[in-house]
Design an enzyme around this catalytic site. Structure first.
Site, PDB file in Angstrom:
ATOM      1  CG  ASN A  32      87.429  50.912  35.080  1.00 23.84           C
ATOM      2  OD1 ASN A  32      88.053  49.886  34.959  1.00 23.84           O
ATOM      3  ND2 ASN A  32      87.334  52.042  34.311  1.00 23.84           N
ATOM      4  CB  ILE A  35      81.198  45.326  27.985  1.00 19.67           C
ATOM      5  CG1 ILE A  35      80.580  45.470  26.589  1.00 19.67           C
ATOM      6  CG2 ILE A  35      80.688  43.975  28.320  1.00 19.67           C
ATOM      7  CD1 ILE A  35      81.505  44.877  25.488  1.00 19.67           C
ATOM      8  CE1 TYR A 184      90.288  43.757  21.137  1.00 16.16           C
ATOM      9  CE2 TYR A 184      89.451  43.471  18.957  1.00 16.16           C
ATOM     10  CZ  TYR A 184      89.324  43.737  20.413  1.00 16.16           C
ATOM     11  OH  TYR A 184      88.083  43.274  21.137  1.00 16.16           O
TER      12      TYR A 184
HETATM   13  N1  LIG Z   1      82.810  46.595  22.510  1.00 18.23           N
HETATM   14  C1  LIG Z   1      82.808  45.834  21.541  1.00 18.23           C
HETATM   15  O1  LIG Z   1      81.974  45.802  20.477  1.00 18.23           O
HETATM   16  C2  LIG Z   1      83.545  44.563  21.750  1.00 18.23           C
HETATM   17  C3  LIG Z   1      83.342  43.618  20.681  1.00 18.23           C
HETATM   18  C4  LIG Z   1      83.998  42.227  20.998  1.00 18.23           C
HETATM   19  C5  LIG Z   1      84.653  42.159  22.036  1.00 18.23           C
HETATM   20  N2  LIG Z   1      84.725  43.038  23.096  1.00 18.23           N
HETATM   21  C6  LIG Z   1      85.457  42.753  24.399  1.00 18.23           C
HETATM   22  O2  LIG Z   1      84.893  43.115  25.370  1.00 18.23           O
HETATM   23  C7  LIG Z   1      85.690  43.673  26.445  1.00 18.23           C
HETATM   24  C8  LIG Z   1      85.237  45.071  26.917  1.00 18.23           C
HETATM   25  O3  LIG Z   1      85.303  45.893  25.816  1.00 18.23           O
HETATM   26  P1  LIG Z   1      84.626  47.418  25.938  1.00 18.23           P
HETATM   27  O4  LIG Z   1      84.146  47.691  24.715  1.00 18.23           O
HETATM   28  O5  LIG Z   1      83.657  47.651  27.197  1.00 18.23           O
HETATM   29  O6  LIG Z   1      86.264  48.292  26.396  1.00 18.23           O
HETATM   30  P2  LIG Z   1      86.291  49.576  27.029  1.00 18.23           P
HETATM   31  O7  LIG Z   1      85.011  50.394  27.214  1.00 18.23           O
HETATM   32  O8  LIG Z   1      87.378  50.142  26.294  1.00 18.23           O
HETATM   33  O9  LIG Z   1      86.896  49.057  28.551  1.00 18.23           O
HETATM   34  C9  LIG Z   1      88.074  48.304  28.520  1.00 18.23           C
HETATM   35  C10 LIG Z   1      88.226  48.085  30.054  1.00 18.23           C
HETATM   36  O10 LIG Z   1      89.407  47.421  30.199  1.00 18.23           O
HETATM   37  C11 LIG Z   1      90.173  48.148  31.176  1.00 18.23           C
HETATM   38  N3  LIG Z   1      91.775  47.887  31.150  1.00 18.23           N
HETATM   39  C12 LIG Z   1      92.426  48.142  29.866  1.00 18.23           C
HETATM   40  N4  LIG Z   1      93.665  47.976  30.242  1.00 18.23           N
HETATM   41  C13 LIG Z   1      93.778  47.308  31.694  1.00 18.23           C
HETATM   42  C14 LIG Z   1      94.674  47.039  32.251  1.00 18.23           C
HETATM   43  N5  LIG Z   1      96.254  46.986  32.002  1.00 18.23           N
HETATM   44  N6  LIG Z   1      94.686  46.415  33.741  1.00 18.23           N
HETATM   45  C15 LIG Z   1      93.242  46.393  33.925  1.00 18.23           C
HETATM   46  N7  LIG Z   1      92.114  46.828  33.174  1.00 18.23           N
HETATM   47  C16 LIG Z   1      92.693  47.096  31.954  1.00 18.23           C
HETATM   48  C17 LIG Z   1      89.820  49.511  31.184  1.00 18.23           C
HETATM   49  O11 LIG Z   1      90.243  50.139  32.249  1.00 18.23           O
HETATM   50  P3  LIG Z   1      90.738  51.765  32.156  1.00 18.23           P
HETATM   51  O12 LIG Z   1      89.464  52.326  32.119  1.00 18.23           O
HETATM   52  O13 LIG Z   1      91.578  51.920  33.252  1.00 18.23           O
HETATM   53  O14 LIG Z   1      91.391  52.125  30.821  1.00 18.23           O
HETATM   54  C18 LIG Z   1      88.330  49.447  30.746  1.00 18.23           C
HETATM   55  O15 LIG Z   1      87.935  49.207  32.243  1.00 18.23           O
HETATM   56  C19 LIG Z   1      86.988  43.558  25.765  1.00 18.23           C
HETATM   57  O16 LIG Z   1      87.776  42.253  26.319  1.00 18.23           O
HETATM   58  C20 LIG Z   1      86.725  43.557  24.472  1.00 18.23           C
HETATM   59  O17 LIG Z   1      87.991  42.943  23.491  1.00 18.23           O
HETATM   60  C21 LIG Z   1      83.898  44.130  22.808  1.00 18.23           C
END
Ligand SMILES: NC(=O)c1ccc[n+]([C@@H]2O[C@H](COP(=O)([O-])OP(=O)(O)OC[C@H]3O[C@@H](n4cnc5c(N)ncnc54)[C@H](OP(=O)(O)O)[C@@H]3O)[C@@H](O)[C@H]2O)c1
Length: 323
Positions: A32, A35, A184
């Site tokens: 939702n 990424i 984390y």
């Molecule tokens: N952004 C970066 O630079 C980066 C770098 C390295 C790795 N990553 C990894 O990439 C992935 C996505 O990151 P992002 O930056 O897109 O994060 P984000 O924008 O914060 O999105 C996180 C997503 O995870 C969901 N989530 C959190 N807790 C949950 C739960 N208990 N049950 C189901 N869904 C849950 C959130 O839903 P809600 O909207 O309901 O909170 C949201 O959809 C993560 O695994 C992160 O560790 C990101």
């Protein structure tokens, strides 16, 4: 005697021209937002059915509307999924209501910046509990559906933050010394270690399922294309973020290595995929797996601890459908 012409080589991977996957179904956890949203949008453009695993029906509905606005004829659905509530995951998979699943993307993640240490309702440290234990248990319940597909993939989204961390096997939940950034990074390392161990176990079991790890590099909201009402980047924010674009990228590009890990027929189980430029931005490429992520002795202890903490064991290829 004339011999058959050799198969044409696969064309180079183009993130903007993905192969058709109209006969497949993919589940993206956290589809939702961030990424995960762009993973879902890009996978929907292949013609596949894409299921948004999300704990919030309103957010998932807005994401589905946005995907439909950008991908005509997108086939997108919502599955209520809360990875922090381990006992809910079996029921969530029952509600998935599909006969087989071609890939699950373990994308959802929590990253906390500040203390205090927080716990899920199940009593697990929030980041380790959601990012690792939630996906570990989800894999168990999805096993029959993945095994029912001809060549399913479990794609785990890791992070560069895991490169410099090491697991503390005596304190996986950071009960003793809690530092949010380190906890984390360790939760992502646990996920990646699990992803590589899962593939070793799948191969040993002769499973048709494979497990691949991919990471997005550095992906900033301020470099991400707007998808109102989900996410809006103003012109000012974009301008201020321009220097950062030398090193990192937006979340639509962060999705590229993960999408390739789901779709590219040339990708193999046990591989690690990430962005080409310093592992932080750019087109996807496979990377060497760092030794500490492939340590089988550490992985075996993590696996055993995860079974104990979740009360389940993922056994793909060994669980008949319907059980
Ligand atoms: N952004 C970066 O630079 C980066 C770098 C390295 C790795 N990553 C990894 O990439 C992935 C996505 O990151 P992002 O930056 O897109 O994060 P984000 O924008 O914060 O999105 C996180 C997503 O995870 C969901 N989530 C959190 N807790 C949950 C739960 N208990 N049950 C189901 N869904 C849950 C959130 O839903 P809600 O909207 O309901 O909170 C949201 O959809 C993560 O695994 C992160 O560790 C990101």
């Amino acid at each position: 005697m004339s011999s058959a012409p050799p198969n044409p080589p696969n064309p180079p991977w183009d993130v903007h021209r993905l192969p058709v996957a109209a006969d497949r179904t993919f589940l993206v956890t956290g589809g939702n937002a961030g990424i995960g949203y762009f993973l879902a949008e890009q996978l929907a453009a292949t013609g596949a059915v894409v299921v948004l695993g999300s704990r919030d029906a309103g957010k998932a509905g807005a994401a589905a509307d946005s995907i439909r606005a950008h991908v005509p004829d997108a086939r997108v659905r919502h599955l209520r999924l809360d990875l922090a509530d381990l006992s809910s995951l079996e029921g969530a998979v029952e509600r998935l209501d599909v006969e087989r699943l071609d890939a699950v993307v373990h994308n959802a993640g929590v990253a906390l910046d500040d203390p205090p240490r927080r716990e899920t309702d199940d009593g697990h440290e929030l980041m380790f509990g959601t990012n690792h234990l939630g996906h570990f248990a989800l894999t168990r319940w999805l096993a029959p559906l993945l095994s029912a597909a001809p060549a399913a993939r479990v794609v785990t989204v890791g992070s560069f933050a895991a490169r410099s961390e090491r697991l503390d096997l005596d304190d996986l939940e950071s009960a003793g010394d809690y530092r949010p950034g380190r906890t984390y990074g360790r939760s992502k390392l646990a996920q990646m270690t699990f992803g590589f161990e899962l593939d070793r176990r799948l191969r040993a079991a002769g499973s048709t399922v494979s497990s691949v790890v991919a990471h997005p590099g550095g992906a900033l909201d301020s470099l991400t294309p707007s998808r109102p009402p989900l996410h809006t980047t103003t012109a000012g924010e974009r301008l201020r973020a321009l220097p950062a674009a030398l090193m990192v990228q937006g979340k639509e590009a962060g999705a590229w290595p993960v999408v390739r890990a789901v779709l590219d027929p040339g990708v193999r189980g046990g591989q690690l995929w990430g962005p080409r430029v310093f592992g932080l931005r750019g087109a996807p490429r496979s990377e060497p797996v760092p030794a500490h992520m492939a340590d089988a002795a550490v992985a075996a202890r993590l696996w055993a601890a995860s079974c104990e903490l979740t009360g389940v064991e993922p056994h793909l290829g060994l669980i008949p459908a319907g059980r």
